[in-house]
Design a protein around this motif. Sequence first.
Motif, PDB file in Angstrom:
ATOM      1  N   CYS A 199       2.014  -2.702  10.051  1.00 49.33           N
ATOM      2  CA  CYS A 199       1.991  -1.595   9.079  1.00 49.33           C
ATOM      3  C   CYS A 199       2.265  -2.144   7.677  1.00 49.33           C
ATOM      4  CB  CYS A 199       3.050  -0.565   9.461  1.00 49.33           C
ATOM      5  SG  CYS A 199       3.002   0.896   8.404  1.00 49.33           S
ATOM      6  N   ASN A 200       1.444  -1.711   6.721  1.00 44.42           N
ATOM      7  CA  ASN A 200       1.560  -2.235   5.347  1.00 44.42           C
ATOM      8  C   ASN A 200       1.907  -1.155   4.336  1.00 44.42           C
ATOM      9  OD1 ASN A 200      -0.812  -0.779   5.425  1.00 44.42           O
ATOM     10  ND2 ASN A 200      -2.023  -2.291   4.318  1.00 44.42           N
ATOM     11  N   ARG A 201       2.335   0.019   4.793  1.00 39.49           N
ATOM     12  CA  ARG A 201       2.386   1.157   3.885  1.00 39.49           C
ATOM     13  C   ARG A 201       3.722   1.889   3.810  1.00 39.49           C
ATOM     14  NH1 ARG A 201      -2.288   4.179   6.517  1.00 39.49           N
ATOM     15  NH2 ARG A 201      -3.016   2.050   6.338  1.00 39.49           N
ATOM     16  N   VAL A 202       3.904   2.565   2.687  1.00 42.16           N
ATOM     17  CA  VAL A 202       4.962   3.562   2.559  1.00 42.16           C
ATOM     18  C   VAL A 202       4.316   4.796   1.949  1.00 42.16           C
ATOM     19  CG1 VAL A 202       6.905   1.974   2.383  1.00 42.16           C
ATOM     20  CG2 VAL A 202       5.659   2.604   0.316  1.00 42.16           C
ATOM     21  N   ARG A 203       5.039   5.905   1.964  1.00 35.22           N
ATOM     22  CA  ARG A 203       4.471   7.160   1.486  1.00 35.22           C
ATOM     23  C   ARG A 203       5.380   7.818   0.460  1.00 35.22           C
ATOM     24  NH1 ARG A 203       0.797   9.143   5.596  1.00 35.22           N
ATOM     25  NH2 ARG A 203       0.710   7.478   7.132  1.00 35.22           N
ATOM     26  N   LEU A 204       4.758   8.535  -0.448  1.00 36.28           N
ATOM     27  CA  LEU A 204       5.500   9.350  -1.409  1.00 36.28           C
ATOM     28  C   LEU A 204       5.028  10.785  -1.225  1.00 36.28           C
ATOM     29  CD1 LEU A 204       7.440   9.302  -3.899  1.00 36.28           C
ATOM     30  CD2 LEU A 204       5.392   9.143  -5.324  1.00 36.28           C
ATOM     31  N   THR A 205       5.948  11.687  -0.876  1.00 32.92           N
ATOM     32  CA  THR A 205       5.533  13.083  -0.688  1.00 32.92           C
ATOM     33  C   THR A 205       5.360  13.739  -2.059  1.00 32.92           C
ATOM     34  OG1 THR A 205       7.777  13.958  -0.639  1.00 32.92           O
ATOM     35  CG2 THR A 205       6.879  13.205   1.459  1.00 32.92           C
ATOM     36  N   SER A 206       4.717  14.898  -2.065  1.00 33.96           N
ATOM     37  CA  SER A 206       4.432  15.528  -3.363  1.00 33.96           C
ATOM     38  C   SER A 206       5.719  15.948  -4.072  1.00 33.96           C
ATOM     39  CB  SER A 206       3.479  16.709  -3.198  1.00 33.96           C
ATOM     40  OG  SER A 206       3.987  17.612  -2.254  1.00 33.96           O
ATOM     41  N   TYR A 251       0.836  -1.191   0.000  1.00 31.82           N
ATOM     42  CA  TYR A 251       0.000   0.000   0.000  1.00 31.82           C
ATOM     43  C   TYR A 251       0.870   1.240   0.000  1.00 31.82           C
ATOM     44  CZ  TYR A 251      -3.540   3.141   2.149  1.00 31.82           C
ATOM     45  OH  TYR A 251      -4.398   4.164   2.455  1.00 31.82           O
ATOM     46  N   MET A 252       0.612   2.156  -0.942  1.00 31.79           N
ATOM     47  CA  MET A 252       1.394   3.394  -1.011  1.00 31.79           C
ATOM     48  C   MET A 252       0.459   4.601  -0.936  1.00 31.79           C
ATOM     49  SD  MET A 252       4.099   4.620  -3.946  1.00 31.79           S
ATOM     50  CE  MET A 252       5.583   3.819  -3.401  1.00 31.79           C
ATOM     51  N   ARG A 253       0.769   5.500  -0.030  1.00 30.19           N
ATOM     52  CA  ARG A 253       0.007   6.758   0.050  1.00 30.19           C
ATOM     53  C   ARG A 253       0.801   7.811  -0.703  1.00 30.19           C
ATOM     54  NH1 ARG A 253      -4.027   6.754   4.357  1.00 30.19           N
ATOM     55  NH2 ARG A 253      -4.066   9.026   4.363  1.00 30.19           N
ATOM     56  N   ILE A 254       0.194   8.367  -1.710  1.00 31.04           N
ATOM     57  CA  ILE A 254       0.889   9.327  -2.559  1.00 31.04           C
ATOM     58  C   ILE A 254       0.286  10.712  -2.366  1.00 31.04           C
ATOM     59  CG2 ILE A 254       1.442   9.971  -4.946  1.00 31.04           C
ATOM     60  CD1 ILE A 254       1.350   7.045  -5.714  1.00 31.04           C
ATOM     61  N   SER A 255       1.115  11.644  -1.916  1.00 25.85           N
ATOM     62  CA  SER A 255       0.637  13.025  -1.792  1.00 25.85           C
ATOM     63  C   SER A 255       0.824  13.714  -3.137  1.00 25.85           C
ATOM     64  CB  SER A 255       1.429  13.753  -0.706  1.00 25.85           C
ATOM     65  OG  SER A 255       1.034  15.110  -0.707  1.00 25.85           O
TER      66      SER A 255
END
Length: 324
Positions: free
Chosen positions: A253-260, A11-15
């Motif tokens: 936790c299943n996620r990583v994030r990409l900042t804008s 799962y990836m949260r992309i800003s």
Amino acid sequence: MKDNQERIIDYMRISVTDRCNLRCVYCMPEEGIACMSHNEILSFEEIYQVALAAKEIGVRKIKLTGGEPLVRANIVKLISMLKNEAYMEQVTITTNGILLKEMAKDLKKAGLTAANISLDTLDRETFSKITRRGNLSDVLDGMKACMEEGIPIKINCVPVREFNEDQIVEIAKLAKDDPIAVRFIEMMPIGYGKQYDPISNDEILALLESVYGKARRSQTVYGNGPAVYYEFEGFQKGIGFISAVSHEFCSSCNRVRLTSDGILKLCLHHKQGIDLREKLREGISQEELSKVLRDAIVKKPISHQFHKGQIDDEETRSMVQIGG
Ligand code: SAM
Ligand code: SF4
């Protein structure tokens, strides 16, 4: 893929922007924000490249966030690229809902899987106090538009002692009256959130049980996140609790994030990140990009350190800059 702790990261949260049409007190200052320039934030093509590389190593679900994702020009196009060209299993957004009424139809057409809508109160005055601008009726209309289009929605509410304590029972009732899961998110000591007095989820559960009767721990999973759900008698959907502080869930936790601006972040609380924008603009190949992601994700921090107070590697950027 799995990280060193045997956690599956899918799962990836992309800003997609650090801009927002609201100014929630626990997230942004009222004035004086230096937003990033157009050139600093990743283009749709760059986001698409990262998503494809992430898919290669097992990311299946993408959440678009911000700032407010719906203020990014042509966001509908990005959703379609991720869903219909990158073939992500799920492309969802988290939004303040202000623009949903006018965009719901196009979002549905583009393939949006679901929307999380942030809503801390059903009282107009309190809404203005928390968000400093914007109308509650726009959010309510947006929720309605999503339901009419068949976009599943969930409500995210951050309870804060000095603002919306008296609204918790009413917000939960949305899950009784409509097919809308409601989640209470504990305020995290990040950015402007540090200044406020959070209400623990245990306290909220006790309050809701005193009004709606004893709840049952639910086996139904309503999303990708760490929420623990409870069922109340007579409710159409569950009430979820995301308790990052009082019940740490880092082990699952299943996620990583990409900042804008293209930083791959491995944990919300840690500053550590990999500058993907630089690599993308230097012309990195898809294969190399997947390897960079894999090598970084494997070393994802074991947990946040909220209880430790200040940590060496503490994230100092605000939620809107990181991407909430
Ligand atoms: N603008 C969109 C929205 O409001 O949903 C997406 C970005 S916003 C930063 C994502 C979520 O983070 C919102 O539900 C907001 O309430 C929550 N949030 C912001 N600051 C927070 C904090 N310090 N602790 C917990 N949640 C926070
Ligand atoms: Fe904007 Fe969302 Fe932050 Fe509120 S919580 S200021 S809507 S980014």
